[in-house]
Design an enzyme around this catalytic site. Structure first.
Site, mmCIF file in Angstrom:
data_model
loop_
_atom_site.group_PDB
_atom_site.id
_atom_site.type_symbol
_atom_site.label_atom_id
_atom_site.label_comp_id
_atom_site.label_asym_id
_atom_site.label_seq_id
_atom_site.Cartn_x
_atom_site.Cartn_y
_atom_site.Cartn_z
ATOM 1 N N THR A 130 39.470 40.564 39.239
ATOM 2 C CA THR A 130 38.261 41.357 39.463
ATOM 3 C C THR A 130 38.446 42.814 39.031
ATOM 4 O OG1 THR A 130 36.865 42.245 41.230
ATOM 5 C CG2 THR A 130 39.098 41.703 41.849
ATOM 6 N N ASP A 131 37.327 43.480 38.732
ATOM 7 C CA ASP A 131 37.386 44.922 38.422
ATOM 8 C C ASP A 131 37.648 45.754 39.676
ATOM 9 O OD1 ASP A 131 34.917 44.589 39.667
ATOM 10 O OD2 ASP A 131 33.749 45.626 38.127
ATOM 11 N N GLU A 132 37.508 45.124 40.872
ATOM 12 C CA GLU A 132 37.660 45.908 42.103
ATOM 13 C C GLU A 132 39.087 46.414 42.305
ATOM 14 O OE1 GLU A 132 35.762 44.460 45.608
ATOM 15 O OE2 GLU A 132 34.041 43.707 44.510
HETATM 16 P P1 NAD Z 1 33.795 31.556 45.521
HETATM 17 O O1 NAD Z 1 34.073 32.134 46.864
HETATM 18 O O2 NAD Z 1 32.409 31.151 45.181
HETATM 19 O O3 NAD Z 1 34.705 30.243 45.321
HETATM 20 C C1 NAD Z 1 36.053 30.232 45.680
HETATM 21 C C2 NAD Z 1 36.556 28.793 45.570
HETATM 22 O O4 NAD Z 1 37.956 28.784 45.921
HETATM 23 C C3 NAD Z 1 35.851 27.814 46.503
HETATM 24 O O5 NAD Z 1 35.584 26.599 45.825
HETATM 25 C C4 NAD Z 1 36.864 27.585 47.613
HETATM 26 O O6 NAD Z 1 36.754 26.299 48.222
HETATM 27 C C5 NAD Z 1 38.179 27.743 46.855
HETATM 28 N N1 NAD Z 1 39.277 28.132 47.740
HETATM 29 C C6 NAD Z 1 39.290 29.144 48.649
HETATM 30 N N2 NAD Z 1 40.474 29.166 49.292
HETATM 31 C C7 NAD Z 1 41.225 28.163 48.765
HETATM 32 C C8 NAD Z 1 42.537 27.687 49.002
HETATM 33 N N3 NAD Z 1 43.321 28.245 49.966
HETATM 34 N N4 NAD Z 1 43.011 26.660 48.274
HETATM 35 C C9 NAD Z 1 42.227 26.075 47.322
HETATM 36 N N5 NAD Z 1 40.969 26.463 47.073
HETATM 37 C C10 NAD Z 1 40.474 27.503 47.779
HETATM 38 O O7 NAD Z 1 34.393 32.581 44.475
HETATM 39 P P2 NAD Z 1 33.831 33.023 43.033
HETATM 40 O O8 NAD Z 1 32.829 34.085 43.218
HETATM 41 O O9 NAD Z 1 33.502 31.820 42.266
HETATM 42 O O10 NAD Z 1 35.152 33.699 42.431
HETATM 43 C C11 NAD Z 1 36.134 32.907 41.767
HETATM 44 C C12 NAD Z 1 37.266 33.811 41.316
HETATM 45 O O11 NAD Z 1 36.767 34.809 40.433
HETATM 46 C C13 NAD Z 1 37.952 34.554 42.461
HETATM 47 O O12 NAD Z 1 39.339 34.594 42.172
HETATM 48 C C14 NAD Z 1 37.350 35.960 42.408
HETATM 49 O O13 NAD Z 1 38.260 36.911 42.887
HETATM 50 C C15 NAD Z 1 37.131 36.111 40.919
HETATM 51 N N6 NAD Z 1 36.016 37.018 40.546
HETATM 52 C C16 NAD Z 1 34.776 36.848 41.091
HETATM 53 C C17 NAD Z 1 33.728 37.674 40.668
HETATM 54 C C18 NAD Z 1 32.324 37.517 41.225
HETATM 55 O O14 NAD Z 1 31.471 38.361 40.949
HETATM 56 N N7 NAD Z 1 32.032 36.464 41.973
HETATM 57 C C19 NAD Z 1 33.968 38.686 39.726
HETATM 58 C C20 NAD Z 1 35.266 38.835 39.210
HETATM 59 C C21 NAD Z 1 36.278 37.985 39.618
HETATM 60 O O1 DAU Z 2 33.122 43.406 41.060
HETATM 61 C C1 DAU Z 2 33.515 42.070 41.160
HETATM 62 C C2 DAU Z 2 33.355 41.591 42.583
HETATM 63 O O2 DAU Z 2 31.949 41.456 42.801
HETATM 64 C C3 DAU Z 2 34.066 40.272 42.862
HETATM 65 O O3 DAU Z 2 35.445 40.461 42.711
HETATM 66 C C4 DAU Z 2 33.759 39.782 44.283
HETATM 67 O O4 DAU Z 2 34.358 38.521 44.505
HETATM 68 C C5 DAU Z 2 32.255 39.668 44.421
HETATM 69 O O5 DAU Z 2 31.934 39.278 45.739
HETATM 70 C C6 DAU Z 2 31.564 40.995 44.078
HETATM 71 O O6 DAU Z 2 31.868 41.992 45.078
HETATM 72 P P1 DAU Z 2 30.741 43.013 45.628
HETATM 73 O O7 DAU Z 2 31.156 43.491 46.955
HETATM 74 O O8 DAU Z 2 30.406 44.027 44.598
HETATM 75 O O9 DAU Z 2 29.487 41.980 45.731
HETATM 76 P P2 DAU Z 2 28.354 41.772 46.863
HETATM 77 O O10 DAU Z 2 27.364 40.811 46.276
HETATM 78 O O11 DAU Z 2 28.936 41.460 48.184
HETATM 79 O O12 DAU Z 2 27.671 43.202 46.938
HETATM 80 C C7 DAU Z 2 27.099 43.808 45.802
HETATM 81 C C8 DAU Z 2 26.613 45.177 46.219
HETATM 82 O O13 DAU Z 2 25.507 45.030 47.122
HETATM 83 C C9 DAU Z 2 27.655 45.992 46.967
HETATM 84 O O14 DAU Z 2 27.508 47.369 46.619
HETATM 85 C C10 DAU Z 2 27.288 45.796 48.440
HETATM 86 C C11 DAU Z 2 25.779 45.634 48.387
HETATM 87 N N1 DAU Z 2 25.189 44.743 49.436
HETATM 88 C C12 DAU Z 2 25.740 43.511 49.620
HETATM 89 C C13 DAU Z 2 25.224 42.651 50.568
HETATM 90 C C14 DAU Z 2 25.839 41.289 50.799
HETATM 91 C C15 DAU Z 2 24.088 45.156 50.152
HETATM 92 O O15 DAU Z 2 23.577 46.278 49.957
HETATM 93 N N2 DAU Z 2 23.563 44.310 51.088
HETATM 94 C C16 DAU Z 2 24.096 43.072 51.347
HETATM 95 O O16 DAU Z 2 23.588 42.354 52.249
#
Ligand code: NAD
Ligand code: DAU
Length: 347
Positions: A130-132
């Site tokens: 992630t970019d975080e």
């Molecule tokens: P998600 O939470 O939707 O899915 C996570 C998956 O991992 C689920 O299927 C869950 O069952 C599985 N999982 C969790 N714990 C586990 C364990 N102990 N063993 C095996 N499986 C397990 O997550 P996502 O949003 O699809 O993100 C996937 C990956 O991409 C993560 O590594 C996240 O950090 C990264 N990522 C997400 C975003 C985003 O915006 N969602 C952005 C950048 C990177």
């Molecule tokens: O940047 C990549 C990341 O983006 C991933 O690594 C994470 O897995 C993914 O969850 C996401 O993180 P964020 O915290 O940015 O996403 P989220 O959707 O939780 O929130 C997006 C923005 O909206 C953040 O600034 C918080 C705000 N927010 C979120 C929720 C759930 C609200 O204002 N209200 C809300 O109820």
């Protein structure tokens, strides 16, 4: 012959990655290893169940014996690692499970790979991150691959730690690795704890639309299929040991994004203009809320020719349509334990 282990394939991004690899590469065997936590959902993969090059194993990445057995029985040649605890708010209320899964679970997978692969130069461990990990930006500047790590939530600290472990296995043992650090994804099958599906769901049900703080925090949004294309490209053509940033070049303040969603959903449901916006509610800010994320994705563009294809108007319209057409999916995942989480978090 490639036997690719994709972890977390039942989650949001994972199911799109699994689908792409199963359908586009029939010569690859894809093994989806997922613990099926609250975020993993077999409904996300129903269309793949009959495919002969696809197998699901319900395994926790922390279970060393079970992971070893999967490497052995499926003769795993490469890993694409997505399994993680992914929601920042949950990492604030319950950090330890993030450390267990994201740090120790990643270490466990790396170790199984190292023990199983006799010639480490013939195999790839691809880590999806992630970019975080880079922390928070002010009004200007972009995260580059060389930006120092400065994670600020338990989630981002755990992902930063896992990135370091992956690099450590590369430098210490010579494992082939690639890492991508991506911005905020959106699209079909995203669990409705995340901002975009949460807001769509709440608009549909005429519930308050919670915006943290003053809503000026900025995220860079990327349509999930664009992320999948980047993962496909880096997996096949990226350079061993390298990191690539992936971003949408699409910064939005949260409040602006919520306005767009209100307009789009009201229009689709034939509701009067302003109906959803009247329910926007500014709520207590997320502790340590990162102000702005923005990605410099020029390296992956220059070296591999990747850039996002889906503009925000198209991506949000597709996303809204998908959630409106999949109300049963939404109602299945929002019942039960999620409802308890929601009531607790937003009360
Ligand atoms: P998600 O939470 O939707 O899915 C996570 C998956 O991992 C689920 O299927 C869950 O069952 C599985 N999982 C969790 N714990 C586990 C364990 N102990 N063993 C095996 N499986 C397990 O997550 P996502 O949003 O699809 O993100 C996937 C990956 O991409 C993560 O590594 C996240 O950090 C990264 N990522 C997400 C975003 C985003 O915006 N969602 C952005 C950048 C990177
Ligand atoms: O940047 C990549 C990341 O983006 C991933 O690594 C994470 O897995 C993914 O969850 C996401 O993180 P964020 O915290 O940015 O996403 P989220 O959707 O939780 O929130 C997006 C923005 O909206 C953040 O600034 C918080 C705000 N927010 C979120 C929720 C759930 C609200 O204002 N209200 C809300 O109820």
């Amino acid at each position: 012959m490639k036997n690719i282990l994709i972890t977390g394939g039942a989650g949001f991004i994972g199911n799109h990655v699994v689908r792409q690899f199963v359908n586009k590469y029939p010569d690859y065997n894809i093994v989806n290893l997922d613990a099926l936590t609250y975020a993993g959902n077999l409904e996300n993969l129903a269309d793949l169940e009959s495919k002969s090059n696809y197998t699901l194993v319900k395994v926790d990445i922390n279970d060393a014996d079970a992971v070893d057995a999967v490497f052995k029985s499926h003769q795993i040649t490469d890993v694409i690692h997505l399994a993680a605890e992914s929601h920042v708010d949950r990492s604030i209320s319950d950090p330890l499970i993030f450390l267990r899964t994201n740090i120790l679970g990643t270490a466990n997978l790396l170790n199984s790979a190292k023990n199983h692969w006799t010639d480490l130069s013939q195999h790839l461990f691809y880590h999806v991150s992630t970019d975080e990990v880079y922390g928070s930006l002010g009004d200007t500047g972009l995260f580059e691959e060389t930006t120092s790590y400065d994670p600020r939530s338990p989630y981002s600290a755990s992902k930063a730690s896992s990135d370091h472990l992956v690099r450590a296995y590369h430098h210490t043992y010579g494992m082939q690795i690639k890492i991508t650090n991506c911005s905020n994804n959106y699209g079909p099958y995203q669990f409705p704890e995340k901002l975009i599906p949460l807001i769509i769901n709440n608009i549909v049900h005429k519930k308050p639309l919670p915006v943290y703080g003053d809503g000026t925090n900025v995220r860079d949004w990327l349509y999930v299929q664009d992320h999948v294309e980047a993962i496909d490209l880096v997996f096949h053509k990226g350079t061993n040991g390298e990191t690539y940033n992936i971003g949408g070049n699409n910064e939005k303040q949260n409040i602006g994004l919520v306005h767009l969603l209100c307009e789009a959903v009201d229009a689709k449901l034939g509701r009067p203009e302003g109906d959803a916006k009247s329910r926007i509610t500014f709520v207590t800010d997320r502790p340590g809320h990162d102000q702005r994320y923005a990605i410099d994705a020029s390296k992956i563009k220059a070296e591999l020719g990747w850039e996002p294809k889906t503009d925000v108007a198209t991506g949000l319209a597709k996303t809204v349509d998908w959630y409106l057409q999949n109300e049963e999916w939404l109602s299945n995942v929002t019942s039960g334990d999620y409802q308890k989480y929601y009531d607790n978090h937003y009360s």
